[in-house]
Design an enzyme around this catalytic site. Sequence first.
Site, short mmCIF file in Angstrom:
data_model
loop_
_atom_site.label_atom_id
_atom_site.label_comp_id
_atom_site.label_asym_id
_atom_site.label_seq_id
_atom_site.Cartn_x
_atom_site.Cartn_y
_atom_site.Cartn_z
N THR A 410 0.83 -1.20 0.00
CA THR A 410 0.00 0.00 0.00
C THR A 410 0.86 1.26 0.00
O THR A 410 2.05 1.21 0.30
CB THR A 410 -0.95 0.02 1.23
OG1 THR A 410 -1.62 -1.23 1.30
CG2 THR A 410 -1.97 1.11 1.18
N THR A 428 -4.01 1.10 -2.72
CA THR A 428 -3.38 -0.20 -2.50
C THR A 428 -3.78 -1.21 -3.56
O THR A 428 -4.80 -1.04 -4.25
CB THR A 428 -3.81 -0.74 -1.11
OG1 THR A 428 -3.07 -1.91 -0.80
CG2 THR A 428 -5.29 -1.06 -1.05
N GLU A 430 -3.38 -4.28 -2.03
CA GLU A 430 -3.35 -5.17 -0.87
C GLU A 430 -1.94 -5.69 -0.61
O GLU A 430 -1.12 -4.92 -0.17
CB GLU A 430 -4.36 -6.31 -1.02
CG GLU A 430 -4.98 -6.76 0.29
CD GLU A 430 -4.03 -7.16 1.41
OE1 GLU A 430 -3.88 -6.36 2.35
OE2 GLU A 430 -3.49 -8.27 1.40
N ASP A 452 -8.88 -9.56 2.21
CA ASP A 452 -9.19 -8.79 3.43
C ASP A 452 -10.51 -9.24 4.06
O ASP A 452 -10.82 -8.84 5.18
CB ASP A 452 -9.22 -7.28 3.15
CG ASP A 452 -7.84 -6.64 3.29
OD1 ASP A 452 -6.88 -7.37 3.57
OD2 ASP A 452 -7.74 -5.41 3.10
N1 GLU Z 1 -5.55 -4.25 2.32
C1 GLU Z 1 -5.21 -3.48 3.48
C2 GLU Z 1 -6.40 -2.70 3.98
O1 GLU Z 1 -7.19 -2.27 3.24
C3 GLU Z 1 -4.08 -2.55 3.24
C4 GLU Z 1 -2.83 -3.32 2.92
C5 GLU Z 1 -1.59 -2.70 3.48
O2 GLU Z 1 -1.55 -1.55 3.81
O3 GLU Z 1 -0.60 -3.45 3.59
O4 GLU Z 1 -6.52 -2.51 5.14
#
Ligand code: GLU
Length: 599
Positions: A410, A428, A430, A452
């Site tokens: 991200t 992001t 992810e 997620d």
């Molecule tokens: N997918 C994560 C989220 O939406 C963010 C991923 C990350 O910051 O490593 O919380």
Amino acid sequence: MRPRLITAAIAAATLVVGAAVPAQAKPAEPPKEATAVGYGGAVSTVDATATAVGLDVLRRGGNAVDAAVAAAATLGVTEPFSAGIGGGGFFVYYDAKTRRVHTIDGREAAPASMTETSFVNPSTGRPYQFDEARISGLSAGVPGTLLTWRDALDRWGTRSLAQMLKPAERVAEDGFTVDETFASQIAGNQTAFGQFSSTSALYLPGGQPPAVGGTFRNPDLAATYRLIAKRGTDVFYRGEVGRDVVATVQHPPAAAQPVGTWPYPIRPAGMTAADLAGYRTRFPEPTRSDYRGLEVYGMSLPSSGGTAVGEALNILEQFNLRSMTATQAMHHYLEASALAFADRNRYVGDHTPRDVLRELLSDAYARERACLIDAAAALPKPVAPGVPDGAYGGCSAAAAADTRDDRKSTTNLTVADRWGNVVEYTLTIEATGGNGMVVPGRGFLLNNELTDFNFAPTQGTAPDPNLPAPGKRPRSSMSPTIVLADGRPFLAVGTPGGATIITTVLQMLVNRIDLGMTLPEALAAPRASQRNGASTQAEPEFITGYAASLPPGHAFSATEEIGAATGIEFLADGRLLAAAEPVRRGGRAAAVVGRWARH
Ligand code: GLU
């Protein structure tokens, strides 16, 4: 990553917009600084190229939204393993004219074919391993980033999407210098990337990551940006780019000669053209919590960022942190964070009812939660969630922890302009490298955001708010945050880091607001992340600094680094203070338009 800027690429990327600087002028590369103070606008990202592009837009008369989109599009080129048009994100905007905070939810959505058991292996009845789900079509959500950019520009920008894609297109076409971060992010994904013909061709030339110091070009992405510039976002959501996205999810582009052996079968999934055509951004009201006289605005559903940061602040407001030792203040910070995470895990998901959100952010609820904190000992973890039903009284006191998701992908950016508009934007794909699949011929990676979701119920007999469902958006932790003082911007901060995003944003706010640190100090300070788990994840310096003096009951596990934040503070004398990480993830990409006031 932090590519060293190929100045020619950026110089060539001058925009034919605005008139603040003559069109031929070469935008100066901002010095690679972690802190910059001045006037006329500011940009903070984790990447010097993106910061240079955003700054150039501001210099040429663009506003914060224009600059944020141009910088984000550039991050899609130079930080492709963290963000891009194959992913999603959350955009928070303070509009100086109306003095209102708006948000865009550009989170990826589950395709219509997704079900509650999509991440359960039908042959074993067990949830897939994380990497098994990640490197597959199953993990890819319908991307929201491009529509976020378009909608932000349409509503609040002054430039077209085509104009704001131009500098990024030039960086993709002309290239940038490969640095160690870029190469190591590929190396860390070598076997996954090596399973796909398209990803190997782009990122593993000759079966290896590109050499550090070489120039990296992505002509396919440049062509995709050009196509979008010419034909608009429909080419993605209803046209040939979208068709290629769908084809990639349905038929992952297997390499004829994979690099290494991937331990799992690579499963296709059922995203369709109709899923793409049906995707919409949303414009939720921001969350708001008042903290020590300041108004803290954050991201609402499907992010848990706004509610978790807000609830923890409300709990902390019950204590006078300023009068405590730094260790006691950190004890309270860790405990408040655990309590907020218990509630987030139990109650927050894409479909959480509004009244539950309201209660989670109420002061009365925070008072009830705060009375659980013992100054002399850490609560045994996990702590139980509370009951945000409006009837609060004494303290009640076990629940499942959700401590996964501490990854480091991200990216985040903060922009302010000369008119006082502010953007805080976290985007992001992810995991670092998303689902590992570059869309063939298009030059961008797909996200794995659907991992997620919880793969199986996590809340015992209570309902789990974050199970997959058709069209649902997975719960996020992204917490782009804008803090106002008397209705005017005071601070804007955000960071990547999976679920540690929530704790990092909270800790930075506590550091700045309660502990007397400057914003650069608040960003640089060693971090700890307590997410209602038996041990608190913390950077080594935090452990050496605090572990011995904290009350009994705290346990720590060391992690090299947490987050990669950016922020801007609006100083009382009218100057802007842009802050980026001095060290973490390469950092140092803060810049201001001018060092001196214009008279
Ligand atoms: N997918 C994560 C989220 O939406 C963010 C991923 C990350 O910051 O490593 O919380």
